[in-house]
Design a protein around this motif. Structure first.
Motif, PDB file in Angstrom:
ATOM      1  N   TYR A  38      23.599  35.065  38.575  1.00  0.00           N
ATOM      2  CA  TYR A  38      23.534  35.115  40.034  1.00  0.00           C
ATOM      3  C   TYR A  38      24.632  34.251  40.652  1.00  0.00           C
ATOM      4  O   TYR A  38      24.967  33.178  40.141  1.00  0.00           O
ATOM      5  CB  TYR A  38      22.183  34.601  40.529  1.00  0.00           C
ATOM      6  N   ALA A  39      25.164  34.711  41.783  1.00  0.00           N
ATOM      7  CA  ALA A  39      26.192  33.961  42.518  1.00  0.00           C
ATOM      8  C   ALA A  39      25.536  33.066  43.552  1.00  0.00           C
ATOM      9  O   ALA A  39      24.599  33.470  44.238  1.00  0.00           O
ATOM     10  CB  ALA A  39      27.167  34.920  43.194  1.00  0.00           C
ATOM     11  N   ASP A  40      26.052  31.846  43.680  1.00  0.00           N
ATOM     12  CA  ASP A  40      25.619  30.923  44.733  1.00  0.00           C
ATOM     13  C   ASP A  40      26.870  30.265  45.293  1.00  0.00           C
ATOM     14  O   ASP A  40      27.452  29.375  44.694  1.00  0.00           O
ATOM     15  CB  ASP A  40      24.669  29.867  44.183  1.00  0.00           C
ATOM     16  N   THR A  41      27.322  30.748  46.470  1.00  0.00           N
ATOM     17  CA  THR A  41      28.555  30.237  47.086  1.00  0.00           C
ATOM     18  C   THR A  41      28.241  29.656  48.453  1.00  0.00           C
ATOM     19  O   THR A  41      29.022  29.783  49.384  1.00  0.00           O
ATOM     20  CB  THR A  41      29.595  31.359  47.227  1.00  0.00           C
ATOM     21  N   VAL A  68      34.436  35.230  43.965  1.00  0.00           N
ATOM     22  CA  VAL A  68      33.421  34.290  43.488  1.00  0.00           C
ATOM     23  C   VAL A  68      33.913  33.670  42.179  1.00  0.00           C
ATOM     24  O   VAL A  68      34.206  34.383  41.215  1.00  0.00           O
ATOM     25  CB  VAL A  68      32.065  34.991  43.271  1.00  0.00           C
ATOM     26  N   GLY A  74      35.972  34.672  37.116  1.00  0.00           N
ATOM     27  CA  GLY A  74      34.866  34.982  38.010  1.00  0.00           C
ATOM     28  C   GLY A  74      34.855  36.456  38.366  1.00  0.00           C
ATOM     29  O   GLY A  74      35.414  37.300  37.651  1.00  0.00           O
ATOM     30  N   GLN A 125      30.614  29.310  40.255  1.00  0.00           N
ATOM     31  CA  GLN A 125      29.624  29.639  41.270  1.00  0.00           C
ATOM     32  C   GLN A 125      28.635  30.704  40.780  1.00  0.00           C
ATOM     33  O   GLN A 125      27.853  31.216  41.555  1.00  0.00           O
ATOM     34  CB  GLN A 125      30.332  30.127  42.541  1.00  0.00           C
ATOM     35  N   ILE A 126      28.692  31.038  39.498  1.00  0.00           N
ATOM     36  CA  ILE A 126      27.781  32.016  38.901  1.00  0.00           C
ATOM     37  C   ILE A 126      26.939  31.284  37.856  1.00  0.00           C
ATOM     38  O   ILE A 126      27.481  30.673  36.931  1.00  0.00           O
ATOM     39  CB  ILE A 126      28.559  33.185  38.269  1.00  0.00           C
ATOM     40  N   GLY A 185      31.369  40.714  45.114  1.00  0.00           N
ATOM     41  CA  GLY A 185      32.360  39.668  44.869  1.00  0.00           C
ATOM     42  C   GLY A 185      33.106  39.277  46.116  1.00  0.00           C
ATOM     43  O   GLY A 185      33.873  38.319  46.109  1.00  0.00           O
TER      44      GLY A 185
END
Length: 587
Positions: A288-291, A278, A274, A282-283, A566
């Motif tokens: 795009y990151a979504d956490t 992140v 990651g 979760q990417i 990050g």
């Protein structure tokens, strides 16, 4: 035969005092007491000793001849406390010494009465300080809160007592264990005040230091130097501690060294982990990151990456000591996937890692080398079993905002990453998995428009550029507004992100006195919607000013986009105006 007028140098006599210190009523021996011998009638101390576990002590000294000696006994305290602490006293007359060549000896057993021990207990108390040192990961959305608290092992905690007036001294240190915990025991004694050297400090302030006043500092030893990572000042002193709280949590923000746990071996040649904190899971496929799930330590929703990011991954243990190369390729658009020949090595990136040797963290720089066949940008695969080496799974610390003579090296957009493994025999292995990351290094826009207005009228504003302070004595200049019940101030502004990664805006006011603008409770007036792609242009907010106090006000707009590094959101801009609210003068 003696020469006339010449003094004869005589050898000094040797003296030996021994004995046991007990409680008078119970007969129990007392360990840890200080026994001191003085020549009677003087302050000249000829010897001292600390009683052992059985209460025994021995004092040896030399003197010209047998002499009267006073014996004083008290707890082992520092010099300033010795002046005031009560002592048990005994006397050895000069004719009591018995000659046992080469010594004059005397057996002196000492009994301590209970009442004097009770006084000692009141003057000197034993304290135990325990607590935890953690690395706090700040929550950018909630100032003062933390996304995570990570224990810091092997840190040195320095405990200080703050004196009166304006002095402090270290009373000891403790080292944190693998869970960041520390324990420190100390005896603290009622201290006679020390007169200040500063003549401006009134004598009335010079009070006895009756209870300990504690503050902390924390260091880590890096490259043989104690580097401060946490430091409290006098304003943070815990004054007059009668009973210590259950424990202290010392939260360190900023750069610290955290050893890594051994990494679980992988079955294939390579895996991406990651970016920063992140996870790769979760990417999404667009980079795009979504956490935003429960318990996530980084809150991100449809977030691109920017600035300096740690791309993380792991190789098979069998490849330890070999080399790898990280390559990138930019997508022409969101659907045009790059070809294998489009990938280029990421060059020039250098970053520090730390390795613990003995009790010292040594800084080692991860630097690229050039190898035959593949060229530059090659790094050695680390030893994943070494727990005393941090950041083992960082493949590369990628400066996505880098530029060459003002031209972005990595323009905003969608990128694919891959790795190559270069073996000792020169052969190259290209693991099949790739990694997509969205890069955005454009900052959002925050602009309060000049046509701010009262409903039904116009408000003159300060000139542009705005002065750092204002002196306003007329309703015609510098945004002076008269307060009326129900009156509203209309604020018009832009809050947007050109890359369609807008996150949110905050419109706040802060107050001051007259022309001095100060923060007033950090009061939040309005928070915009958290999710819009582009954001807002010519947005208006009507602010009810009728019930506010006369004062100088700063109206501030802050705009965030969704870019993260990050760990947390990194891009924000702000704009502000100054106004003064006054009661309308009587006609």
């Amino acid at each position: 035969m003696e020469e006339k007028g010449k003094k004869i140098k005589r050898e000094k006599e040797k003296f030996h005092i021994a004995g046991k210190v007990r409680r008078e009523e119970e007969g129990e021996s007392i360990a840890g007491l200080k026994v001191m011998a003085y020549v009677t009638g003087t302050k000249k101390q000829v010897g001292s000793a600390i009683t052992d576990a059985d209460g025994n002590y021995k004092i040896k000294f030399e003197y010209d001849k047998p002499v009267d000696v006073n014996i004083s006994v008290c707890p082992d305290v520092d010099e300033k406390v010795l002046e005031i602490i009560p002592k048990a006293k005994h006397f050895i007359p000069k004719d009591a010494w018995a000659k046992r060549s080469p010594y004059y000896v005397e057996r002196m057993d000492i009994s301590i009465r209970n009442y004097i021990e009770r006084i000692w207990d009141q003057i000197c108390k034993e304290y135990t300080i325990f607590g935890m040192v953690v690395n706090g990961i700040p929550d950018p959305d909630n100032p003062g809160s933390y996304l995570d608290l990570i224990p810091i092992p092997d840190a040195t905690v320095h405990i200080y007592d703050v004196g009166n007036p304006h002095t402090e001294h270290e009373i000891g240190t403790a080292t944190t264990d693998e869970n960041g915990l520390f324990v420190f025991d100390f005896d603290w004694c009622y201290a006679k005040p020390t007169k200040p050297t500063n003549p401006t400090i009134p004598t009335i302030l010079i009070k006895p230091d009756i209870l300990p006043d504690i503050l902390f500092k924390v260091t880590q030893t890096v490259d043989s130097v104690g580097v401060p990572i946490y430091e409290e000042d006098r304003s943070q002193t815990r004054w007059n501690i009668e009973q210590l709280p259950p424990g202290f949590t010392l939260i360190v923000e900023g750069d610290v060294i955290l050893p890594d746990d051994p990494m679980t071996p992988i079955t294939g040649d390579f895996e991406f982990h990651g970016i920063g904190r992140v996870l790769i899971s979760q990417i999404d496929s667009e980079g795009y990151a979504d956490t935003s799930g429960p318990g996530d330590v980084v809150f991100a929703r449809d977030s691109p990456f920017g600035s300096i990011i740690d791309v993380k991954g792991q190789f098979n243990d069998d490849l330890q000591g070999e080399y790898y190369q990280v390559l990138y390729a930019k997508w022409e658009n969101d659907t045009a996937q790059p070809n294998p020949g489009d990938f280029t090595p990421i060059l020039y990136e250098v970053w520090p890692v730390s390795q613990k040797i003995a009790d010292n963290w040594v800084t080692v720089y991860k630097s690229p080398v050039e190898l035959p066949v593949v060229g530059g940008g090659c790094y050695e695969i680390p030893d994943y079993t070494d727990i005393f080496r941090n950041s083992k799974d960082i493949l590369i610390r990628w400066a996505t905002h880098g530029n060459d003579h003002g031209v972005p090296r990595y323009p905003n957009g969608k990128y694919s990453l891959m790795v190559k493994v270069i073996k000792d025999d020169g052969s190259v292995v290209e693991p099949s998995n790739t990694f997509i990351v969205r890069v955005d290094n454009t900052w959002p826009v925050a602009k309060i428009k000049e046509d701010i207005s009262i409903i039904g009228g116009t408000v003159p504003l300060c000139p542009d550029p705005k002065p750092s302070g204002m002196i306003c004595d007329s309703p015609e200049i510098c945004g002076i507004i008269y307060l009326e019940s129900g009156k509203q101030l209309r604020v018009k502004f832009d809050a947007y992100d050109e890359q369609n990664h807008f996150r949110n805006y905050e419109l706040t006011y802060r107050t001051g006195h007259g022309s001095v603008v100060n923060i007033h409770n950090g009061s939040k007036y309005f928070t915009g919607p958290p999710r819009e792609d582009y954001g807002f242009t010519n947005e208006t907010v009507d602010w009810n000013i009728g019930g506010l106090d006369q004062c100088g006000y700063e109206v501030r707009l802050r705009v965030w986009d969704r870019t993260i590094n990050g760990s947390h959101h990194i891009h924000w801009r702000e704009d502000f105006i100054h106004i003064i609210l006054l009661e309308e003068p009587a006609p």
